[in-house]
Write a protein that holds these residues in place. Sequence first.
Motif, PDB file in Angstrom:
ATOM      1  N   ALA A 131       0.834  -1.207   0.000  1.00 40.11           N
ATOM      2  CA  ALA A 131       0.000   0.000   0.000  1.00 40.11           C
ATOM      3  C   ALA A 131       0.868   1.256   0.000  1.00 40.11           C
ATOM      4  N   SER A 132       0.308   2.326  -0.512  1.00 41.58           N
ATOM      5  CA  SER A 132       1.015   3.600  -0.543  1.00 41.58           C
ATOM      6  C   SER A 132       0.988   4.261   0.829  1.00 41.58           C
ATOM      7  N   VAL A 133       2.098   4.891   1.196  1.00 38.46           N
ATOM      8  CA  VAL A 133       2.152   5.657   2.433  1.00 38.46           C
ATOM      9  C   VAL A 133       2.703   7.046   2.128  1.00 38.46           C
ATOM     10  N   THR A 134       2.296   7.994   2.930  1.00 38.51           N
ATOM     11  CA  THR A 134       2.802   9.366   2.813  1.00 38.51           C
ATOM     12  C   THR A 134       3.474   9.714   4.128  1.00 38.51           C
ATOM     13  N   PRO A 135       4.776   9.579   4.188  1.00 34.01           N
ATOM     14  CA  PRO A 135       5.464   9.805   5.467  1.00 34.01           C
ATOM     15  C   PRO A 135       5.262  11.224   5.991  1.00 34.01           C
ATOM     16  N   THR A 136       4.908  11.281   7.271  1.00 32.25           N
ATOM     17  CA  THR A 136       4.739  12.579   7.926  1.00 32.25           C
ATOM     18  C   THR A 136       5.804  12.810   8.987  1.00 32.25           C
ATOM     19  N   SER A 174       4.849  14.986   4.504  1.00 35.99           N
ATOM     20  CA  SER A 174       3.870  14.785   3.419  1.00 35.99           C
ATOM     21  C   SER A 174       4.330  15.341   2.075  1.00 35.99           C
ATOM     22  N   LYS A 175       5.616  15.266   1.800  1.00 34.64           N
ATOM     23  CA  LYS A 175       6.104  15.739   0.507  1.00 34.64           C
ATOM     24  C   LYS A 175       6.232  14.615  -0.511  1.00 34.64           C
ATOM     25  N   PHE A 176       6.130  13.370  -0.055  1.00 39.12           N
ATOM     26  CA  PHE A 176       6.265  12.226  -0.953  1.00 39.12           C
ATOM     27  C   PHE A 176       5.212  11.172  -0.630  1.00 39.12           C
ATOM     28  N   SER A 177       4.807  10.437  -1.646  1.00 44.91           N
ATOM     29  CA  SER A 177       4.155   9.151  -1.411  1.00 44.91           C
ATOM     30  C   SER A 177       5.169   8.072  -1.764  1.00 44.91           C
ATOM     31  N   THR A 207       7.079   9.240  -5.203  1.00 44.16           N
ATOM     32  CA  THR A 207       6.461  10.268  -6.030  1.00 44.16           C
ATOM     33  C   THR A 207       6.377  11.569  -5.244  1.00 44.16           C
ATOM     34  N   SER A 208       6.849  12.636  -5.844  1.00 46.32           N
ATOM     35  CA  SER A 208       6.783  13.950  -5.195  1.00 46.32           C
ATOM     36  C   SER A 208       5.349  14.463  -5.225  1.00 46.32           C
TER      37      SER A 208
END
Lengths: 72, 412
Positions: free
Chosen positions: B91-96, B114-117, B138-139
């Motif tokens: 699954a995709s994650v968006t690091p915070t 939250s600058k990348f997935s 992905t940016s």
Amino acid sequence: MYRLINVIDQYTHQITGQNLERLTDNAFIPFDPANTDYQTFKREVSEGVELQDPDGNVMTQEEVDAFLRTIP
Amino acid sequence: MSGNLKLASAGGGSVTVTTPSTASNLTLTLPSATGTVATIAGTETLTNKTLVASGSNTVEATSGPTSTQLAGIRNKIINGAMMIDQRNAGASVTPTADQTYTVDRWQMRLTQSSKFSVQQNAGSVTPPAGFTKYLGITSLSSYSVGASDLFSIEQAIEGLNCSDLAWGTASAATVTLSFWVRSSLTGTFGGSLLNSALNRSYPFSYSISSANTWTQISVTIAGDTSGTWLTTNGAGILVTFGLGVGSSSSGTAGSWAGAQYWSATGATSVVGTNGATWYVTGVQLEKGATATPFENRLYGTELALCQRYYWSGANGWAGVFNTASTARFSGSYPVEMRSAPTITAIAAPTALNPTVSESQTGSQTTGFSAPASGGSIGTTSASKIQFGGFSSGADGRPSVLTNSPLAFSSEL
């Protein structure tokens, strides 16, 4: 934010040790110097992040510093 | 004809072809313009000889195992093929948060959330031949990197696994980092190798000349003879790929520095372009000055290597209710972990009472704790935990976990 939890012997009812809980995600962190979360805990509380004693009271920085001197 | 053949040279010297003492017939084929230099027909053994290839030539065997195949585990990177994704299962994650783990063993460093997935096989492009997975980043914006900003993807190699490199000594070994990379951007990109104290670093750069095309990169790095490089269960070498690193954390590529450089000066900023992609797989760090083919380890082996640092489960752990609502469980880990792990509840526990065939679900948060008795919560090989929130337990009633509510982390 972190909290200390007493370990109580179920037969003698004596406090035999403590565990450490990270309150942001309810994780338990071992007192293992090789554990990076433990390293982060020591750094953060020495910098002022909140640490609660087993009764839920926020420890003063002096109390925190004194506690840090007793752990590995 | 028997004996030796002596050929006189116009330069005054001579070349002597010596006939060995043999009962078989050997053939020496002289070189053609572009063909084989020499061929030994029949069975022959080269003893105490070194075959050396000059320039772009190679020395290879046409059959049988090569020295590469016989070299054992060469790759010091774990999950270099990005196969294992225990936390997110694709699954995709968006690091915070800084140092958020993505696929196993690979963590993202960030100074802005939250600058990348990040996702295993993001974009569903075809991986390089021989691979089925890659780590896709992905940016999510066009962020202008400040001098102190840092965005990177990194693996920390345990010191025990790179002690043979003898870094920090006069015998420091040369290593080669190789990987497959693909980006929607072109240009010069960067990365770095650092020690755990972050006071030694080797920025490197690599070029992607064709957008959206897999490119294999190889970087050879002379070992660091200075600094402190851990050979314990701490972090030995940090291998990092820059995705946008500010000027204060970037240094000159191709040399060691007594500084904390996470990338090469002037490297392309992936975070600077909204929608930009950067994919990587086949990451290998090995001893020596040559990049050998990627070491494909068995899936189970790779999974076990990852589980030394993180695993989730506890299905089947046995326990006993100590009140109507709380039960204590204990069990051992699939492998010895690097350190005593941090333990987190990631799901509500489901407990089966085998004596009455009753299954009940507890709470992920309420009552989750270290046991109120019994000492430390865990070691590097086993632990015990208490769950609460059950509705119909009874003191002394046996129980067993039938799902996987716990995560164990001893990441570097």
